[in-house]
Write an enzyme that holds these catalytic residues in place. Sequence first.
Site, PDB file in Angstrom:
ATOM      1  N   THR A  97      45.474  49.236  36.372  1.00  0.00           N
ATOM      2  CA  THR A  97      47.170  49.027  37.655  1.00  0.00           C
ATOM      3  C   THR A  97      47.785  49.785  36.136  1.00  0.00           C
ATOM      4  O   THR A  97      48.920  50.120  36.181  1.00  0.00           O
ATOM      5  CB  THR A  97      46.975  48.291  38.089  1.00  0.00           C
ATOM      6  OG1 THR A  97      46.429  47.962  39.269  1.00  0.00           O
ATOM      7  CG2 THR A  97      48.368  47.829  38.532  1.00  0.00           C
TER       8      THR A  97
ATOM      9  N   GLU B 254      43.936  42.376  22.109  1.00  0.00           N
ATOM     10  CA  GLU B 254      42.638  42.420  22.843  1.00  0.00           C
ATOM     11  C   GLU B 254      41.485  43.296  22.251  1.00  0.00           C
ATOM     12  O   GLU B 254      42.232  44.674  22.627  1.00  0.00           O
ATOM     13  CB  GLU B 254      43.424  42.213  24.220  1.00  0.00           C
ATOM     14  CG  GLU B 254      43.948  41.354  25.237  1.00  0.00           C
ATOM     15  CD  GLU B 254      43.807  41.350  26.093  1.00  0.00           C
ATOM     16  OE1 GLU B 254      44.417  40.487  27.015  1.00  0.00           O
ATOM     17  OE2 GLU B 254      43.614  42.211  27.135  1.00  0.00           O
TER      18      GLU B 254
ATOM     19  N   HIS C 254      39.917  37.980  29.837  1.00  0.00           N
ATOM     20  CA  HIS C 254      40.528  39.165  30.510  1.00  0.00           C
ATOM     21  C   HIS C 254      39.133  39.714  31.291  1.00  0.00           C
ATOM     22  O   HIS C 254      38.881  41.033  31.348  1.00  0.00           O
ATOM     23  CB  HIS C 254      40.658  40.635  29.499  1.00  0.00           C
ATOM     24  CG  HIS C 254      41.806  41.363  29.915  1.00  0.00           C
ATOM     25  ND1 HIS C 254      42.527  41.831  29.576  1.00  0.00           N
ATOM     26  CD2 HIS C 254      42.071  41.790  30.975  1.00  0.00           C
ATOM     27  CE1 HIS C 254      43.218  42.724  30.330  1.00  0.00           C
ATOM     28  NE2 HIS C 254      42.918  42.575  31.641  1.00  0.00           N
ATOM     29  N   VAL C 255      38.965  38.760  31.943  1.00  0.00           N
ATOM     30  CA  VAL C 255      37.771  39.068  33.039  1.00  0.00           C
ATOM     31  C   VAL C 255      38.104  38.830  34.003  1.00  0.00           C
ATOM     32  O   VAL C 255      37.197  38.953  35.893  1.00  0.00           O
ATOM     33  CB  VAL C 255      36.556  38.257  32.673  1.00  0.00           C
ATOM     34  CG1 VAL C 255      36.212  37.975  31.409  1.00  0.00           C
ATOM     35  CG2 VAL C 255      37.565  36.427  32.850  1.00  0.00           C
ATOM     36  N   ALA C 256      39.125  38.558  34.583  1.00  0.00           N
ATOM     37  CA  ALA C 256      39.510  38.454  36.044  1.00  0.00           C
ATOM     38  C   ALA C 256      39.953  39.260  37.188  1.00  0.00           C
ATOM     39  O   ALA C 256      39.609  38.614  38.760  1.00  0.00           O
ATOM     40  CB  ALA C 256      40.866  38.056  35.624  1.00  0.00           C
ATOM     41  N   TRP C 257      40.066  40.694  36.515  1.00  0.00           N
ATOM     42  CA  TRP C 257      39.676  41.174  37.663  1.00  0.00           C
ATOM     43  C   TRP C 257      37.852  41.767  37.654  1.00  0.00           C
ATOM     44  O   TRP C 257      37.663  42.659  38.671  1.00  0.00           O
ATOM     45  CB  TRP C 257      40.390  42.559  36.772  1.00  0.00           C
ATOM     46  CG  TRP C 257      39.986  43.120  35.036  1.00  0.00           C
ATOM     47  CD1 TRP C 257      39.555  42.813  34.412  1.00  0.00           C
ATOM     48  CD2 TRP C 257      38.696  43.954  34.966  1.00  0.00           C
ATOM     49  NE1 TRP C 257      39.084  42.864  33.161  1.00  0.00           N
ATOM     50  CE2 TRP C 257      38.187  43.958  33.775  1.00  0.00           C
ATOM     51  CE3 TRP C 257      38.218  44.902  36.177  1.00  0.00           C
ATOM     52  CZ2 TRP C 257      37.139  44.650  33.628  1.00  0.00           C
ATOM     53  CZ3 TRP C 257      36.815  45.549  35.503  1.00  0.00           C
ATOM     54  CH2 TRP C 257      36.770  45.539  33.967  1.00  0.00           C
TER      55      TRP C 257
ATOM     56  N   ALA D 292      51.121  43.424  45.060  1.00  0.00           N
ATOM     57  CA  ALA D 292      49.607  43.053  45.936  1.00  0.00           C
ATOM     58  C   ALA D 292      49.553  41.821  45.478  1.00  0.00           C
ATOM     59  O   ALA D 292      48.746  41.011  45.992  1.00  0.00           O
ATOM     60  CB  ALA D 292      49.127  44.394  45.520  1.00  0.00           C
ATOM     61  N   LEU D 293      49.027  41.533  43.899  1.00  0.00           N
ATOM     62  CA  LEU D 293      48.772  40.582  43.561  1.00  0.00           C
ATOM     63  C   LEU D 293      49.893  39.259  43.820  1.00  0.00           C
ATOM     64  O   LEU D 293      49.025  38.815  43.841  1.00  0.00           O
ATOM     65  CB  LEU D 293      48.187  41.070  42.320  1.00  0.00           C
ATOM     66  CG  LEU D 293      46.945  41.737  41.656  1.00  0.00           C
ATOM     67  CD1 LEU D 293      47.119  42.101  40.254  1.00  0.00           C
ATOM     68  CD2 LEU D 293      46.137  41.693  42.262  1.00  0.00           C
TER      69      LEU D 293
ATOM     70  N   ASP E 133      43.864  34.774  31.116  1.00  0.00           N
ATOM     71  CA  ASP E 133      42.906  35.611  31.435  1.00  0.00           C
ATOM     72  C   ASP E 133      43.130  36.565  30.780  1.00  0.00           C
ATOM     73  O   ASP E 133      42.702  37.518  30.263  1.00  0.00           O
ATOM     74  CB  ASP E 133      42.634  36.011  32.182  1.00  0.00           C
ATOM     75  CG  ASP E 133      41.899  36.894  32.630  1.00  0.00           C
ATOM     76  OD1 ASP E 133      40.480  36.202  31.945  1.00  0.00           O
ATOM     77  OD2 ASP E 133      41.962  37.640  33.027  1.00  0.00           O
TER      78      ASP E 133
ATOM     79  N   ARG F 114      49.850  40.088  31.653  1.00  0.00           N
ATOM     80  CA  ARG F 114      49.134  41.159  30.155  1.00  0.00           C
ATOM     81  C   ARG F 114      49.881  40.157  28.794  1.00  0.00           C
ATOM     82  O   ARG F 114      50.860  39.092  29.458  1.00  0.00           O
ATOM     83  CB  ARG F 114      50.486  42.038  30.276  1.00  0.00           C
ATOM     84  CG  ARG F 114      49.824  43.235  30.921  1.00  0.00           C
ATOM     85  CD  ARG F 114      48.313  44.030  30.427  1.00  0.00           C
ATOM     86  NE  ARG F 114      47.771  45.082  30.937  1.00  0.00           N
ATOM     87  CZ  ARG F 114      46.656  44.813  31.717  1.00  0.00           C
ATOM     88  NH1 ARG F 114      46.442  43.987  32.342  1.00  0.00           N
ATOM     89  NH2 ARG F 114      46.882  46.276  32.475  1.00  0.00           N
TER      90      ARG F 114
END
Length: 315
Positions: free
Chosen positions: A72, A261, A282-285, A155-156, A256, A232
């Site tokens: 996104t 990174e 950075h694994v939430a997605w 949306a999130l 996250d 972010r």
Amino acid sequence: MERIVFLDRGGISVPLRPPCFPHHWQEYPDTRPEQVVERLADATIAITDQVAITAEHLAELPNLRLIAVAATGVDHVDVDVCRHQGIAVTNVRNWSVSVPEHAFSLILALRRNLLAYHDVVQGGAWQRSEGYLVQVEPMPRSLSGAKLGIIGVGALGSAVAALGEAFGMEVLYAERKGAAEVRPDRTPFEEVLAQSDVLVLLCPLTEESRGMIGEAELKLMPRHAILVNCGRGGLLDEAALAKALEEGVIAGAGLDVLTQEPPRDGSPLLDLKQPNLIVTPHVAWISDRSLATLAEQVIGNVEGFVLGHPRNMVV
């Protein structure tokens, strides 16, 4: 024939169907900055998850027509240069069901003090206890009746709000920081900070949002509040947050994302070893369902552009 190059296919661990038009496909598990121009030299379409495509790269890629971002956020693509050179940019939207779930995993772990209680059991304190329980300070806090502040009403943000309401939380949507007017469905930025028991950051990283949470903003928050960032890393000052956690300015944080990174140069937050801070890489997605939706959107965006009905256009 379109020449499609996926610069970092390794990050998308689900099948990708082939586009429905004649094409040549080339993919790489990952791509270093110095390899971008060479690998895209003949490409008409580039797909990137997190590999940056900069102004310097674009100056040497005259054949490029489309950059399809498999995420996104598009802050790793020089969108202004793409606009100037007539290169289209697309992204994926409303695809991750797992980010709201991950945000609430962090919220629940922090509000229920799960890391400390896990250590109690692992360290044998419960086994040695004279009573039937071991209570650790601070006492766990319920979500029911608490205020949930959301910065980033997309949306999130809406999905996180729905989960919060299911727990009986009151939701506050933050107006943009420094906004001259407050929209009817929003609450002034500073008021959200001051009122929220749980503050969740879900907005994209822009020049406007970069560093929006620093020492001054953290001091506006209640001392019992927790902060969760699934947006972010650059949205907040990591040194200021580390100091706030050490000094008890806020009660906890779940992150996250970090500013750099992977954090090869370290981070003040990674030096903290305490149960009121949880950092995930950075694994939430990531989930099976989310990735399947993302993969289909990426190919659909490419097909839409080539076949004349573009969608999810950034530029």
